[in-house]
Motif scaffolding. Structure first.
Motif, mmCIF file in Angstrom:
data_model
loop_
_atom_site.group_PDB
_atom_site.id
_atom_site.type_symbol
_atom_site.label_atom_id
_atom_site.label_comp_id
_atom_site.label_asym_id
_atom_site.label_seq_id
_atom_site.Cartn_x
_atom_site.Cartn_y
_atom_site.Cartn_z
ATOM 1 N N UNK A 62 0.812 -1.219 0.000
ATOM 2 C CA UNK A 62 0.000 0.000 0.000
ATOM 3 C C UNK A 62 0.847 1.271 0.000
ATOM 4 N N UNK A 63 2.180 1.132 -0.017
ATOM 5 C CA UNK A 63 3.073 2.294 -0.056
ATOM 6 C C UNK A 63 3.694 2.380 -1.451
ATOM 7 N N UNK A 64 3.546 3.521 -2.106
ATOM 8 C CA UNK A 64 4.182 3.762 -3.403
ATOM 9 C C UNK A 64 5.467 4.528 -3.127
ATOM 10 N N UNK A 65 6.577 3.817 -3.140
ATOM 11 C CA UNK A 65 7.894 4.379 -2.860
ATOM 12 C C UNK A 65 8.826 4.080 -4.032
ATOM 13 N N UNK A 66 9.986 4.686 -4.028
ATOM 14 C CA UNK A 66 11.041 4.433 -5.013
ATOM 15 C C UNK A 66 10.537 4.668 -6.450
ATOM 16 N N UNK A 67 10.103 5.872 -6.741
ATOM 17 C CA UNK A 67 9.499 6.151 -8.057
ATOM 18 C C UNK A 67 10.432 5.897 -9.225
ATOM 19 N N UNK A 68 11.751 5.960 -8.985
ATOM 20 C CA UNK A 68 12.697 5.729 -10.085
ATOM 21 C C UNK A 68 12.522 4.348 -10.713
ATOM 22 N N UNK A 69 12.202 3.347 -9.889
ATOM 23 C CA UNK A 69 12.033 1.981 -10.410
ATOM 24 C C UNK A 69 10.802 1.888 -11.306
ATOM 25 N N UNK A 70 9.718 2.585 -10.923
ATOM 26 C CA UNK A 70 8.526 2.602 -11.762
ATOM 27 C C UNK A 70 8.819 3.325 -13.075
ATOM 28 N N UNK A 71 9.480 4.483 -12.960
ATOM 29 C CA UNK A 71 9.779 5.268 -14.155
ATOM 30 C C UNK A 71 10.665 4.489 -15.116
ATOM 31 N N UNK A 72 11.637 3.734 -14.575
ATOM 32 C CA UNK A 72 12.530 2.957 -15.419
ATOM 33 C C UNK A 72 11.775 1.876 -16.183
#
Length: 552
Positions: A62-72
């Motif tokens: 339920x926590x959206x963290x580490x946006x760089x991994x999603x963006x990659x």
């Protein structure tokens, strides 16, 4: 959309969670003929969604963290996150409740806000001198986070020394200390106040561990919530699953649900030739990627003589924490709770010792509560509120395995509701609440094949992190690979996205430590030539053709 190419490798992906869907989409973009097989009727794995009595719950992360991994990952697929997810920046990031002298009285609370400067001031007021210490700790965490992204998270460790460049070599003594010293010990050396130590240490649960057992390298996680931010994708974390599935299908992957795999078929030469479903159907493959639980894959799906991780090897491993999850309806609103609320007991260490010692936690205990209605009221029925409780629990698949045990845990969930109500000053919370559903360690074991009923994956200890974590390729079956939380790089939605990229690297024979260039060209798997798993398959095919030509 990447169409199927004549002669393209056929790849079966087992498991339709984050790692499986991300892998299927990426490999389909690479030009493979991908078939994803999910045992359950719905996709998501640990990232589930439950709609009941007019309420919608995320039943996993339920926590959206580490946006760089999603963006990659989205960039690899030639897409942008913002075109698929509507991200809301949370403020406060979360609310913390600290147990008071009376364990059933009102608790002290504070908000961790979206403004780091405001947070340092709040921490300073709570404990003079520690505001500056928390700032320094967060700055240091940011530096470690950047090193991890640059050198550790995007490598398969096929060449472990490849992660060492001049910068890493210069920091090697410090990095070695961060691996061998516990997170709790590092925090205690930096910050005096025990309440602020809890704010820095709770991330260990995200790693399936405790502050006293997780390596202090994971102090980097404090960068994410204290500096970088906490977001919420509208529609819940399941919106991520929907986006991954849609993109995988757009790229040409065949996604099949209600398709439990009974075994991975391995020939006499040690190559996986496909999978057999519980129905008896054979699905041929040139390579197999299992994003299912690693223990289940190795002890139930792989033939005994071809197991890299046989049952006896798991005696030396730790499953990490499990959880008791409760989905709760409340009459009226509970504005005393933020989107994310954390309840920390004073006897923090004893709480963790009980859980990791396979004993039930006490009541009160450290508890996490998600109240998504604070951000998106549409998730709750009219005039009501929805709460999602997560209580770290021992990894014990007997918990919740019988009707009697499940009923007992429903009662336990209500006791934790009473704790939450007392600490947060919510009048008659148990009396206003209905526990709609609980998820127990038995559910993780039975529904997801999770080893010992663990909720997250292999615990992140020193010997189960980085290059010591199980590799993402079998040492005995040349074309069997792994993705997901129990292989590299580890636990969590962002790391499962990265694990998909590491599968592609293994197929290509890429041994560099950084992420792949974006966007990934359509058909990029044809670039493997004579390297990696696909190179091995090409050489094997050539050898077979030569033998056939000779009449052997």
């Amino acid at each position: 959309m990447s169409g199927a190419r004549t002669g393209a490798p056929r790849i079966v992906v087992i498991g339709g969670g984050v790692a499986g869907l991300a892998t299927a989409g990426l490999l389909a973009r690479g030009g493979a003929q991908v078939t994803l097989l999910e045992r359950n009727a719905t996709l998501g794995g640990r990232s589930g969604r439950l709609t009941v009595a007019g309420h919608t719950f995320d039943t996993g992360p339920s926590w959206y963290l580490m946006p760089e991994a999603f963006e990659q990952w989205f960039a690899l697929m030639g897409r942008r996150v913002e075109d698929h997810l509507d991200l809301i920046d949370l403020d406060p990031r979360y609310r913390v409740f600290f147990e008071g002298e009376d364990p059933w009285g009102a608790a002290e609370s504070l908000d961790v806000s979206a403004d780091p400067e405001s947070n340092w001031e709040t921490f300073e007021e709570l404990s003079p001198g520690d505001g500056a210490a928390m700032r320094r700790y967060a700055e240091d965490a940011g530096e470690l986070y950047r090193i991890a992204l640059d050198r550790f998270l995007y490598t398969t460790f096929a060449r472990p020394l490849g992660v060492v460049d001049r910068d890493v070599l210069r920091r090697l003594p410090r990095l070695a200390s961060l691996l061998t010293r516990s997170l709790g010990a590092r925090i205690a050396a930096k910050v005096r106040d025990p309440r602020l130590r809890q704010i820095l240490g709770f991330h260990a649960v995200f790693l399936g561990s405790s502050p006293s057992r997780a390596p202090s390298l994971f102090s980097l996680m404090s960068h994410l919530d204290l500096t970088d931010g906490v977001r919420y994708p509208r529609g819940g974390m399941y919106a991520v699953i929907e986006a991954l599935a849609a993109i995988a299908r757009e790229e040409g992957a065949a996604v099949r649900t209600s398709s439990p795999v009974a075994r991975i078929v391995v020939d006499d030469a040690g190559f996986a030739s496909g999978v057999e479903l519980a129905s008896g159907e054979l699905v041929p493959a040139d390579a197999v990627v299992s994003a299912a639980d690693l223990h289940h894959t190795e002890t139930a799906l792989v033939p005994e003589e071809w197991r890299t991780h046989p049952e006896r090897s798991w005696r030396r491993r730790e499953p990490g924490v499990s959880a008791l999850l409760a989905m709760v309806e409340v009459d009226g609103k509970v504005d005393e709770l933020a989107h994310h609320s954390l309840f920390f007991t004073g006897d923090w260490d004893a709480n963790f010792e009980a859980i990791l010692g396979r004993r039930l936690p006490p009541v009160p205990a450290s508890v996490y509560v998600s109240r998504v209605g604070a951000t998106d009221p549409s998730v709750s029925a009219e005039g009501k509120d929805s709460l999602f409780l997560l209580v770290p629990f021992p990894a014990d698949p007997s918990l919740g395995s019988t009707a009697e045990s499940r009923a007992e845990l429903m009662g336990v969930a209500r006791r934790y509701l009473a704790q939450i109500g007392a600490w947060a000053g919510i009048e008659d919370l148990p009396g206003r609440s209905t526990v709609l559903k609980v998820t127990t360690p038995a559910d993780f074991a039975e529904g997801l094949g999770a080893w010992q009923g663990g909720a997250l994956g292999l615990e992140h200890t020193l010997l189960q992190s980085a290059m010591f974590r199980p590799a993402n390729v079998s040492s005995k079956v040349a074309n069997l690979l792994y993705a997901g939380a129990s292989t590299v790089p580890g636990i969590g939605v962002p790391l499962c996205l990265i694990s998909a990229e590491l599968v592609a690297k293994r197929l290509l024979g890429a041994v560099d430590v950084g992420p792949l260039p974006t966007p990934a060209p359509e058909g990029f798997l044809s670039l493997s030539k004579d390297q990696g798993v696909l190179g091995n398959l090409a050489r094997r095919a050539g050898s077979c053709q030569l033998r056939e030509a000779r009449g052997e």
